[in-house]
Design a protein around this motif. Structure first.
Motif, mmCIF file in Angstrom:
data_model
loop_
_atom_site.group_PDB
_atom_site.id
_atom_site.type_symbol
_atom_site.label_atom_id
_atom_site.label_comp_id
_atom_site.label_asym_id
_atom_site.label_seq_id
_atom_site.Cartn_x
_atom_site.Cartn_y
_atom_site.Cartn_z
ATOM 1 N N LEU A 243 -63.924 24.576 -33.217
ATOM 2 C CA LEU A 243 -62.827 25.044 -32.368
ATOM 3 C C LEU A 243 -61.587 25.320 -33.213
ATOM 4 N N VAL A 244 -61.394 24.520 -34.271
ATOM 5 C CA VAL A 244 -60.210 24.676 -35.118
ATOM 6 C C VAL A 244 -60.395 25.847 -36.083
ATOM 7 N N GLU A 246 -62.397 28.368 -35.999
ATOM 8 C CA GLU A 246 -62.492 29.678 -35.332
ATOM 9 C C GLU A 246 -61.116 30.182 -34.912
ATOM 10 N N ARG A 247 -60.287 29.254 -34.418
ATOM 11 C CA ARG A 247 -58.954 29.690 -33.979
ATOM 12 C C ARG A 247 -58.083 30.116 -35.176
ATOM 13 N N ASP A 250 -59.247 33.419 -36.264
ATOM 14 C CA ASP A 250 -58.875 34.424 -35.278
ATOM 15 C C ASP A 250 -57.413 34.846 -35.443
ATOM 16 N N VAL A 251 -56.509 33.858 -35.573
ATOM 17 C CA VAL A 251 -55.078 34.191 -35.730
ATOM 18 C C VAL A 251 -54.871 34.962 -37.032
ATOM 19 N N THR A 301 -52.542 24.215 -34.195
ATOM 20 C CA THR A 301 -53.970 24.512 -34.202
ATOM 21 C C THR A 301 -54.686 23.466 -33.337
ATOM 22 N N PRO A 302 -55.931 23.738 -32.953
ATOM 23 C CA PRO A 302 -56.675 22.730 -32.184
ATOM 24 C C PRO A 302 -56.929 21.440 -32.979
ATOM 25 N N HIS A 307 -58.143 22.671 -27.271
ATOM 26 C CA HIS A 307 -58.621 23.996 -26.909
ATOM 27 C C HIS A 307 -58.997 24.026 -25.422
ATOM 28 N N PRO A 308 -58.537 25.051 -24.662
ATOM 29 C CA PRO A 308 -57.559 26.051 -25.059
ATOM 30 C C PRO A 308 -56.161 25.435 -25.217
ATOM 31 N N THR A 309 -55.321 26.102 -26.031
ATOM 32 C CA THR A 309 -54.054 25.497 -26.446
ATOM 33 C C THR A 309 -53.184 25.090 -25.249
#
Ligand code: ISJ
Length: 397
Positions: A243-244, A246-247, A250-251, A301-302, A307-309
């Motif tokens: 989850l971390v 990937e985010r 993504d950013v 970040t997660p 997640h979701p933030t």
């Protein structure tokens, strides 16, 4: 290695006469020490609501310094939430030294004794109850991960020496991002030894190294290795980590035209814990985007929120029951070219005279166990406590 104009010095320059509790200190495993003094507090002049606004305000502050004798560099820490406890400074002088701290630190370290076993907020049982409540909310589909933290305040029988704490942390954790940030009104120092790189920007390239998924280190080598391998194979920890990473990917993909993201997490060892780690590297599409903008876009970040933030942030406000302040925020620096480095403010404490408040959290996902998560927070607190030669009861849980 130097920030390249103004009153910035490198190498063997010494600044031993400065009051360390009124200086900003940052040591990175990549670039060594950054020490700043003559700090002008600009915390109230940076009040942005978006990463781009923040970057614009910082850039204007730094532009006003160009051509003066003052270092064109912003240093400090941003809180987990909002800007109320931000500590941001324009230094009169910045000294960078790759290998050693540019001031003398004490070698003969003596610590005052703790007066009690400390006060946890929430209390230990309360923390477990909050983790259980979060697990219910996860089962009900409100969010998939939340990081729940607690604070532990210890009182000592005399003030704890700030320079001694920094020296002990620096010696014990050579691979950590070490930091010390003066709090407002001489109310002590926020300090710590974080393992986690939020964002480093250098010559058009960016690096981030999200961590999530943890087990304690073991004093016996064979058990230690077995713990680490079990972590790498653990489905619960890999979900928590993905989850971390990937985010973050993504950013950063929104800012980069090349991005390398390993398919699998690797292991890092901090001295007290093993973590799952993903080292992400990218090349900026627009090289004018500054390190402070990129770090603010990633934060939180997660690894420190969930997640979701949005839903995780609300769960933290609802369940945690204390103000995180600078804990789980970001700490570092940004120069007038936009280069800089920001760590996640973890494994940290507020030190104010004889009072030390430690902070630590743990990522909660489906399958987490409240007692194990409590023990994980205690192990994380051991980073700062270990520098004082102390341990905590809950670690045995
Ligand atoms: C929240 C903390 O650490 C974060 C949470 C981790 C986890 O839950 O496994 C691991 C590393 C950090 O990203 C902390 O140290 O307080």
């Amino acid at each position: 290695m130097s920030i390249n104009s103004g009153a910035v010095a490198t190498g063997s320059h010494r600044a031993a006469s400065s009051d360390i509790s009124q200086s900003f200190l940052f040591r990175s495993p990549h670039d060594g020490w950054l020490w700043a003094d003559g700090l002008e507090d600009v915390s109230d002049r940076v009040r942005a609501s978006t990463p781009a606004d923040l970057a614009g305000q910082v850039q204007r502050l730094l532009a006003a310094r160009q051509g003066t004798q003052q270092a064109p560099c912003l240093v400090g820490a941003l809180p987990f939430q909002g800007m109320a406890s931000a500590r941001l400074f324009l230094p009169g002088r910045v000294i960078r030294d790759a290998s050693s701290l540019p001031m003398a630190l004490p070698h003969d370290l003596r610590w005052p004794a703790p007066r009690s076993t400390g006060r946890s907020l929430p209390a230990e049982e309360g923390y477990c109850a909050r983790v259980a409540a979060a697990l219910d909310e996860i089962a009900a589909g409100q969010y998939s991960k939340v990081v729940l933290a607690r604070a532990l305040t210890l009182e000592f029988d005399a003030p704890v020496p700030v320079a001694g704490m920094i020296a002990a942390l620096a010696e014990r954790y050579p691979q950590a991002f070490l930091f010390a940030v003066p709090q407002a009104n001489r109310q002590g120092v926020f300090l710590g030894a974080s393992p986690e790189l939020l964002l480093r920007r250098r010559n058009g390239w960016v690096d981030s190294n999200p961590l999530a998924g943890s087990v304690p280190c073991h004093p016996q080598a064979a058990e230690d290795r077995a713990q680490a391998e079990a972590l790498l194979a653990s489905d619960k920890n890999r979900r928590e980590h993905a989850l971390v990473s990937e985010r973050v990917a993504d950013v950063l993909s929104g800012y980069c035209d090349q991005l390398s993201v390993p398919d699998e997490p690797s292991l890092i060892r901090t001295g007290t814990l093993w973590h799952l780690s993903t080292a992400i590297r990218g090349r900026l599409r627009d090289p004018s985007v500054s390190s402070v903008e990129l770090a603010a876009a990633l934060h939180p970040t997660p690894a420190v929120c969930g997640h979701p933030t949005g839903a995780a942030r609300q769960a933290i406000s609802r369940l945690e029951g204390f103000d995180r302040g600078l804990y789980a925020g970001m700490v570092g620096w940004c120069d007038h070219t936009g280069d800089g480095e920001w760590a996640v403010s973890l494994r940290c404490a507020d030190l104010a005279g004889a009072f030390l408040t430690l902070y630590a959290g743990a990522g909660i996902v489906a399958g987490s166990d409240p007692v194990e998560e409590l023990a994980e927070t205690a192990t994380k607190m051991r980073t700062v406590l270990g520098a004082l030669g102390l341990t905590l009861r809950a670690e045995a849980a």
